[in-house]
Design an enzyme around this catalytic site. Structure first.
Site, PDB file in Angstrom:
ATOM      1  N   LYS A 183      20.779 -28.062  -9.986  1.00 11.79           N
ATOM      2  CA  LYS A 183      20.917 -26.658 -10.308  1.00 11.79           C
ATOM      3  C   LYS A 183      21.910 -26.430 -11.446  1.00 11.79           C
ATOM      4  CE  LYS A 183      24.075 -23.950  -7.707  1.00 11.79           C
ATOM      5  NZ  LYS A 183      25.417 -24.333  -8.076  1.00 11.79           N
ATOM      6  N   HIS A 213      22.781 -30.091  -3.782  1.00  9.06           N
ATOM      7  CA  HIS A 213      23.654 -31.093  -3.158  1.00  9.06           C
ATOM      8  C   HIS A 213      23.975 -30.765  -1.696  1.00  9.06           C
ATOM      9  CE1 HIS A 213      27.118 -28.436  -4.041  1.00  9.06           C
ATOM     10  NE2 HIS A 213      27.716 -29.110  -3.081  1.00  9.06           N
ATOM     11  N   LYS A 217      24.371 -33.388   2.404  1.00 11.52           N
ATOM     12  CA  LYS A 217      25.415 -33.431   3.437  1.00 11.52           C
ATOM     13  C   LYS A 217      24.789 -33.831   4.771  1.00 11.52           C
ATOM     14  CE  LYS A 217      27.771 -29.502   1.250  1.00 11.52           C
ATOM     15  NZ  LYS A 217      29.141 -29.763   0.891  1.00 11.52           N
ATOM     16  N   GLU A 251      35.249 -20.349   0.296  1.00 13.83           N
ATOM     17  CA  GLU A 251      36.075 -21.341  -0.396  1.00 13.83           C
ATOM     18  C   GLU A 251      37.465 -20.768  -0.646  1.00 13.83           C
ATOM     19  OE1 GLU A 251      33.643 -23.975  -3.223  1.00 13.83           O
ATOM     20  OE2 GLU A 251      32.958 -21.959  -3.667  1.00 13.83           O
ATOM     21  N   ASP A 270      25.255 -18.533  -8.210  1.00 11.12           N
ATOM     22  CA  ASP A 270      25.812 -19.866  -8.009  1.00 11.12           C
ATOM     23  C   ASP A 270      25.490 -20.411  -6.612  1.00 11.12           C
ATOM     24  OD1 ASP A 270      27.394 -22.067  -8.832  1.00 11.12           O
ATOM     25  OD2 ASP A 270      29.196 -21.253  -7.879  1.00 11.12           O
ATOM     26  N   HIS A 275      22.049 -22.832  -2.443  1.00 14.75           N
ATOM     27  CA  HIS A 275      22.701 -23.475  -1.293  1.00 14.75           C
ATOM     28  C   HIS A 275      22.508 -22.687   0.019  1.00 14.75           C
ATOM     29  CE1 HIS A 275      24.300 -26.097  -4.219  1.00 14.75           C
ATOM     30  NE2 HIS A 275      25.359 -25.408  -4.558  1.00 14.75           N
ATOM     31  N   LYS A 367      34.924 -17.103  -3.510  1.00 16.75           N
ATOM     32  CA  LYS A 367      36.049 -17.938  -3.956  1.00 16.75           C
ATOM     33  C   LYS A 367      37.339 -17.262  -3.521  1.00 16.75           C
ATOM     34  CE  LYS A 367      33.543 -20.639  -6.824  1.00 16.75           C
ATOM     35  NZ  LYS A 367      33.256 -22.015  -6.425  1.00 16.75           N
TER      36      LYS A 367
HETATM   37  C1  BG6 Z   1      28.435 -25.717  -6.454  1.00 15.50           C
HETATM   38  C2  BG6 Z   1      28.931 -24.441  -7.044  1.00 15.50           C
HETATM   39  O1  BG6 Z   1      27.052 -25.824  -6.603  1.00 15.50           O
HETATM   40  O2  BG6 Z   1      28.781 -25.756  -5.061  1.00 15.50           O
HETATM   41  C3  BG6 Z   1      30.435 -24.333  -6.869  1.00 15.50           C
HETATM   42  O3  BG6 Z   1      28.601 -24.394  -8.415  1.00 15.50           O
HETATM   43  C4  BG6 Z   1      30.821 -24.469  -5.409  1.00 15.50           C
HETATM   44  O4  BG6 Z   1      30.915 -23.105  -7.389  1.00 15.50           O
HETATM   45  C5  BG6 Z   1      30.178 -25.724  -4.813  1.00 15.50           C
HETATM   46  O5  BG6 Z   1      32.226 -24.569  -5.338  1.00 15.50           O
HETATM   47  C6  BG6 Z   1      30.393 -25.758  -3.318  1.00 15.50           C
HETATM   48  O6  BG6 Z   1      29.967 -27.005  -2.829  1.00 15.50           O
HETATM   49  P1  BG6 Z   1      30.730 -27.742  -1.657  1.00 15.50           P
HETATM   50  O7  BG6 Z   1      29.925 -28.950  -1.390  1.00 15.50           O
HETATM   51  O8  BG6 Z   1      32.114 -28.026  -2.172  1.00 15.50           O
HETATM   52  O9  BG6 Z   1      30.768 -26.768  -0.526  1.00 15.50           O
END
Ligand code: BG6
Length: 521
Positions: A183, A213, A217, A251, A270, A275, A367
């Site tokens: 992405k 990604h 996990k 986050e 994002d 996700h 965030k």
């Molecule tokens: C990314 C985003 O795809 O995923 C980031 O661009 C975000 O902004 C991140 O912080 C979060 O992934 P994870 O695995 O750290 O929860």
């Protein structure tokens, strides 16, 4: 994906003496292949691809004939690239806060990877790079080639077009040619369609591995195991028993120097249609007939297809301002002083199918929130109160089953018991399962399975073009509203804007607290 469940179950028992046993049991090395990484000098290569290759090498899951060619602009020696990657790998290993932290690097495993690294200078948009690459690949030990685009999105199309024009995506003589991209797959429906059209002009869908990604996990892959390997969940996993589902990716970090990128993207693009929708898909999908890629992806595609297109009323956006966790977003480097980019997004999503009709899925991400926590909370419907009406009990709290994705790995179940003593009083309790109590967890950056599956040709954990487009279609109205959506301020270090609470209050519900105040967990 959990294809070899019996073997995995037996060997996954915690074995601190051999932590590798947790992942490599029952697996065989991937077929030989040449991995071509565009973006050899980038962060993704350093932080994620190299540690993953190292882990795969430690587990002896890579073929000895593997070669790794890193393409990047700028002349440099292969030995310099190798040194740089070795240094950064050692840095991550030593960093206690890094996901890759490990007390002891397996030197043999890393040397195996290093010895196969080759730096290949070249501009991503020049024909000449691809002519030279073609000549180099003609001499590769293996005709199987995986092109990994670890580059900014603006390079996706030029690289794919050049690979296509050079004939490098043509599969012949039983060898595979695969394209791995990550992405953002576009920034809205129109751009996603354009990207897919470009990809599919030069490659067949079966050659394309689009990474989200989150699906790398283990805790996310485990959602299907929890749902379908147990008798207790599936019977209640439906509108008759479930009141609402809350999916959170909170986050504490800010934009981490990525202000310029983030200004164009914002929290919604994002995280939401990618996700968080992936988590939604895993929770809401019907049981697939097998773990076969198409079965799983078809079931997930049906979920996205059933999402009622979101409107402005379903969404709350926010931006962090100065607060206990530090300065506001507008103070971040690369961010405009009058920025309207959201760093928080919440949404109410309805999956309009038989199983989920009327059950809201509340999604939120942000965030600089009070706590880091990615989780899925499934809140069950309340039971009738009548039995307790003549007791001192005022109310019964609904049961909540939570799948904890990050940083805690496990599940919790909140339920009610009688408080010890002579009168009937109800106490809310929690039973918790933590992966670490049962399995040896180890430095795993989440790309190991994805890379390995891609080499094997198992596309289960990857995104198909149609799902990418249906996901964007579900949110497209919000991305192109008639008038701009309000962006509400929230203090850095808080739980997000209060308007987000109102979104749920409209439905008579509340968010699950981001900060856990219970003693026991
Ligand atoms: C990314 C985003 O795809 O995923 C980031 O661009 C975000 O902004 C991140 O912080 C979060 O992934 P994870 O695995 O750290 O929860």
């Amino acid at each position: 994906m959990p294809k070899e469940s019996n073997e995995a179950n037996q060997s996954n028992e915690a074995n601190p003496a051999n932590p590798a046993s947790a992942t490599c049991a029952g697996k065989h090395p991937a077929p030989p292949c040449t991995l071509v990484i565009f973006g050899a000098g980038g962060d993704l290569t350093k932080r994620l691809l190299m540690p993953s290759l190292y882990n795969l090498s430690a587990d002896k899951l890579l073929d000895d004939g593997m070669e790794i060619i890193g393409v990047n602009h700028g002349e440099r020696e292969t030995s310099d690239w190798r040194d740089e990657l070795t240094q950064s790998l050692r840095g991550f290993a030593a960093d206690k806060a890094a996901t890759f932290h490990t007390s002891q690097l397996n030197e043999e495993a890393w040397n195996w990877v290093v010895g196969r690294l080759e730096y290949f200078p070249g501009e991503f948009e020049e024909d000449e790079t691809f002519a030279r690459l073609k000549a180099r690949l003609a001499k590769a030990k293996s005709g199987n080639i995986m092109f990994y685009l670890a580059v900014g999105a603006r390079f996706f199309q030029p690289i794919i077009e050049h690979l296509g024009a050079a004939g490098l995506l043509e599969e012949k003589d039983g060898n595979f040619r695969r394209l791995v991209i990550e992405k953002p797959f576009g920034t809205d429906l129109a751009s996603a369609k354009a990207l897919n059209a470009c990809i599919l002009k030069f490659a067949d869908e079966s050659q394309v591995y689009r990474i989200d990604h989150f699906l790398g996990k283990d805790t996310v892959q485990s959602i299907l195991a929890v749902r379908f390997a147990n008798a207790m969940f599936e019977p209640i996993w439906r509108r008759e028993y479930i009141d609402n589902v809350q999916i959170t990716a909170a986050e504490t970090i800010g934009v981490e120097g990525r202000g310029k990128f983030y200004e164009q993207t914002g929290a919604f693009r994002d995280m939401l249609p990618n996700h968080l929708f992936q988590l939604l898909g895993m929770v809401a999908m019907e049981p697939p007939n097998s773990f076969d890629a198409e079965s799983v992806r078809d079931r997930k595609a049906e979920v996205f297809d059933a999402i009622r297109p979101l409107t402005a009323n379903d969404v709350v956006l926010g931006q962090y301002e100065a607060g206990p966790a530090g300065p506001g977003y507008k103070e971040e480097p690369g961010v405009a002083k009058d920025s309207r980019t959201e760093t928080y997004a919440a949404a109410r999503v309805y999956v309009e199918n038989w199983r989920w009709a009327g059950v809201p899925f509340y999604l939120r991400t942000g965030k600089r929130l009070t706590e880091r926590r990615t989780e899925i909370s499934v809140q069950l419907k309340a039971v009738p109160f009548l039995l307790f009406r003549d007791t001192p009990v005022d109310a019964l709290t609904p049961n909540v089953f939570t799948l904890r994705i990050d940083p805690a790995h496990g599940t919790t179940f909140d339920f009610n018991v009688k408080v010890p003593g002579p009168v009937m009083q109800i106490g809310k309790v929690r039973s918790a399962f933590n992966y670490a109590d049962f399995f040896a967890e180890r430095a795993n950056v989440g790309y190991e399975t994805l890379l390995y599956d891609c080499m094997l040709g198992d596309a289960t954990l990857f995104q198909r073009a149609d799902s990418i487009e249906t996901a964007w279609a579900a949110v497209d109205r919000v991305l192109h509203p008639d008038s701009p959506l309000a962006v509400h301020g929230y203090a850095a270090g808080s739980a997000g804007p209060e308007q987000s609470d109102k979104l749920l209050a409209q439905d008579g519900r509340t968010w699950r607290a981001l900060t856990d105040t219970r003693k026991k967990d």
